[in-house]
Scaffold this motif. Sequence first.
Motif, short mmCIF file in Angstrom:
data_model
loop_
_atom_site.label_atom_id
_atom_site.label_comp_id
_atom_site.label_asym_id
_atom_site.label_seq_id
_atom_site.Cartn_x
_atom_site.Cartn_y
_atom_site.Cartn_z
N VAL A 57 1.19 -1.12 -0.15
CA VAL A 57 0.11 0.14 -0.13
C VAL A 57 0.90 1.19 0.03
N ARG A 58 2.12 1.15 0.34
CA ARG A 58 3.02 2.19 0.40
C ARG A 58 3.78 2.58 -0.92
N GLU A 61 3.24 4.61 -6.52
CA GLU A 61 2.67 4.60 -7.87
C GLU A 61 1.57 3.80 -7.91
N ASP A 63 -2.30 2.52 -7.93
CA ASP A 63 -3.60 3.24 -8.35
C ASP A 63 -4.39 3.55 -7.13
N PRO A 64 -5.06 4.68 -6.82
CA PRO A 64 -5.78 5.06 -5.67
C PRO A 64 -6.75 4.00 -5.38
N LYS A 65 -7.54 3.37 -6.39
CA LYS A 65 -8.60 2.32 -5.96
C LYS A 65 -8.04 0.98 -5.41
N GLU A 66 -6.80 0.84 -5.94
CA GLU A 66 -6.20 -0.22 -5.43
C GLU A 66 -5.42 -0.11 -3.99
N GLY A 67 -5.30 1.37 -3.63
CA GLY A 67 -4.56 1.48 -2.29
C GLY A 67 -5.79 1.39 -1.56
N LEU A 68 -6.84 1.96 -1.58
CA LEU A 68 -8.20 1.64 -1.05
C LEU A 68 -8.43 0.17 -0.64
N LYS A 71 -5.93 -0.90 1.80
CA LYS A 71 -6.29 -0.53 3.19
C LYS A 71 -7.46 -1.05 3.70
#
Length: 201
Positions: A57-58, A61, A63-68, A71
Amino acid sequence: MISTTANSIFQRAIEDYHVHDAIDHPISNPYPSDSLEHLLYLKCWIDTVQWHMEDVVRNPEIDPKEGLYWKRRIDKQNQVRTDTVEYIDSYYLQKFADVKPLADAKINTESPAWAIDRLSILALKIYHMRLETLRTDVDQAHIDACREKLDVLLEQQKDLSQSIDELLEDIAAGRKYMKVYKQMKMYNDPNLNPVLYGAKK
């Protein structure tokens, strides 16, 4: 000494995970399901999986959707981690149920299981810091700095291990007593997080 057993099991769990080094690889716990060893292995496996989720998650690069997505998986994993710590404390509450505290017995700043939780995380830090000292794609300054950090982590492991053993000895002798508080995490509970229960309206 429980710390010797715990550290050995934590090392095994970490090494077992890194055979495949895959977050979703199923756990194969080698210890009987009704044993403390089973809980210790499970605890460290959960921590190891979460360690690698935190790495993913850190990624700057990502993608915000993948980061969410990650998370939310980390939040769920952290709840499982907390539940497992409480199972370990339940084991010790049962183990020491017949111990009568002395008149001047004191409570500890944290329960045995939460101290063991820190020992599990420390085992992960040691494992990964040791890997940093073996890298061949960095300069000597990086290696030296990581060796110094590894020495500190190893000293911390020794001190924490001794403290856990002494705490359990004190509880067994009645010099200290256990008082466990459930974590009562609110952000995962749809009845306690206002964002979640507000969404129902």
